[in-house]
Write a protein that holds these residues in place. Structure first.
Motif, PDB file in Angstrom:
ATOM      1  N   ILE A  62       0.846  -1.292   0.049  1.00  0.00           N
ATOM      2  CA  ILE A  62       0.053  -0.127   0.023  1.00  0.00           C
ATOM      3  C   ILE A  62       1.038   1.269   0.040  1.00  0.00           C
ATOM      4  O   ILE A  62       1.888   1.325   0.747  1.00  0.00           O
ATOM      5  N   SER A  63       0.457   2.199  -0.943  1.00  0.00           N
ATOM      6  CA  SER A  63       1.314   3.545  -0.684  1.00  0.00           C
ATOM      7  C   SER A  63       1.199   4.230   0.215  1.00  0.00           C
ATOM      8  O   SER A  63       0.109   4.277   0.797  1.00  0.00           O
ATOM      9  N   PRO A  64       2.076   4.897   0.977  1.00  0.00           N
ATOM     10  CA  PRO A  64       1.985   5.653   2.036  1.00  0.00           C
ATOM     11  C   PRO A  64       1.418   6.825   1.708  1.00  0.00           C
ATOM     12  O   PRO A  64       1.075   7.417   2.733  1.00  0.00           O
ATOM     13  N   SER A  65       1.161   7.397   0.692  1.00  0.00           N
ATOM     14  CA  SER A  65       0.239   8.639   0.251  1.00  0.00           C
ATOM     15  C   SER A  65      -0.963   8.332   0.081  1.00  0.00           C
ATOM     16  O   SER A  65      -1.477   7.662  -0.866  1.00  0.00           O
ATOM     17  N   PRO A  66      -1.892   9.292   0.774  1.00  0.00           N
ATOM     18  CA  PRO A  66      -3.239   9.230   0.423  1.00  0.00           C
ATOM     19  C   PRO A  66      -3.657   9.708  -0.847  1.00  0.00           C
ATOM     20  O   PRO A  66      -4.838   9.763  -1.386  1.00  0.00           O
ATOM     21  N   LEU A  67      -2.672  10.436  -1.600  1.00  0.00           N
ATOM     22  CA  LEU A  67      -2.923  11.254  -2.706  1.00  0.00           C
ATOM     23  C   LEU A  67      -3.162  10.183  -3.948  1.00  0.00           C
ATOM     24  O   LEU A  67      -2.136   9.290  -4.101  1.00  0.00           O
ATOM     25  N   LEU A  68      -3.913  10.430  -4.841  1.00  0.00           N
ATOM     26  CA  LEU A  68      -4.193   9.740  -6.081  1.00  0.00           C
ATOM     27  C   LEU A  68      -3.745  10.797  -7.194  1.00  0.00           C
ATOM     28  O   LEU A  68      -4.514  11.849  -7.285  1.00  0.00           O
ATOM     29  N   SER A  69      -2.867  10.520  -8.136  1.00  0.00           N
ATOM     30  CA  SER A  69      -2.474  11.328  -9.254  1.00  0.00           C
ATOM     31  C   SER A  69      -2.178  10.870 -10.605  1.00  0.00           C
ATOM     32  O   SER A  69      -1.717   9.714 -10.681  1.00  0.00           O
ATOM     33  N   ALA A  70      -3.086  11.313 -11.536  1.00  0.00           N
ATOM     34  CA  ALA A  70      -3.185  11.001 -12.755  1.00  0.00           C
ATOM     35  C   ALA A  70      -2.708  11.984 -13.753  1.00  0.00           C
ATOM     36  O   ALA A  70      -2.852  13.020 -13.566  1.00  0.00           O
ATOM     37  N   GLN A  71      -1.873  11.660 -14.935  1.00  0.00           N
ATOM     38  CA  GLN A  71      -1.650  12.454 -15.849  1.00  0.00           C
ATOM     39  C   GLN A  71      -2.220  11.873 -17.118  1.00  0.00           C
ATOM     40  O   GLN A  71      -1.922  10.804 -17.565  1.00  0.00           O
TER      41      GLN A  71
END
Length: 232
Positions: A62-71
């Motif tokens: 699991i990614s430690p960041s709660p942010l979802l980022s798409a390009q």
């Protein structure tokens, strides 16, 4: 050359929808890892100013960041903006950011956080759209092709107007071992369905779905040209 990008984001709290243009002095601040190599160091000429992940982001778990980022990358400005808006409307517990660019590479002069998923949008009615994606692909770090790149094709519904054969984009997706999705983005209902699918893919790529990794997207590609994510 990339256009002056829009950075669109949505917080995890109700009423947190917003769209923001980057300030002029940071007009290329699309907040992606341009100019960063897979080891997390600044990219030099040997890396070609690729879009690349920081160290550890492709590791299982699991990614430690709660942010979802798409390009999103493509020449269809209006359709990309509409798709980004539809993605931001999706019910998602995490903060969601969608960044837009006409092409790659983006300038590497600004430090940017990671990108979890790159979606290349191809319009079957435009040969320029295909050439733009083909050229942009050379500026993506190889580690992104472990399930963090997807091709989205629009315009297939009006086949008589197509200047690109369907088999061409199928071959492109197989060459890069990446999922291929078809959707007429001009139709709102279809666009909303695709936005839901992309957000689900984004959650998987960011490590927010326990037991499922970005590499599972590659196995979905082998089983279906237009993979379904409902069972993941």
């Amino acid at each position: 050359m990339s256009r002056d990008p829009w950075s669109r984001s949505r917080g995890g709290t109700p009423g947190g929808l917003k769209a923001r243009r980057a300030p002029r002095e940071r007009r290329f601040a699309c907040h992606c890892d341009v100019g960063v190599a897979a080891d997390g160091q600044a990219a030099g000429p040997e890396h070609g100013h690729h879009i690349g992940p920081l160290a550890g982001l492709l590791c299982p778990g699991i990614s430690p960041s709660p942010l979802l980022s798409a390009q999103l990358v493509g020449t269809e400005d209006a359709l990309l903006q509409q798709l980004a808006d539809s993605m931001l409307k999706e019910d998602c517990a995490s903060e969601l950011k969608v960044h837009l660019a006409n092409s790659l590479p983006l300038p590497s002069s600004v430090t940017r956080p990671r990108i979890d998923l790159i979606v290349f949008v191809i319009n079957l009615h435009s040969k320029h759209s295909l050439r733009n994606v083909e050229e942009s692909l050379h500026h993506v770090d190889a580690t992104f092709f472990l399930g963090k790149v997807s091709f989205l094709v629009t315009g297939a519904g009006r086949e008589s107007h197509c200047s690109i054969h369907r088999s061409t984009v199928v071959k492109l997706a197989h060459t890069y071992r990446s999922p291929l999705l078809f959707c007429d983005l001009e139709i709102e209902d279809f666009r909303a369905t695709m936005a839901q699918r992309l957000v689900r893919m984004l959650q998987i790529c960011a490590g927010h779905v326990p037991g499922v990794s970005a590499l599972n997207l590659l196995s979905l590609l082998r089983s279906s040209e237009n993979p379904s994510l409902e069972d993941l």
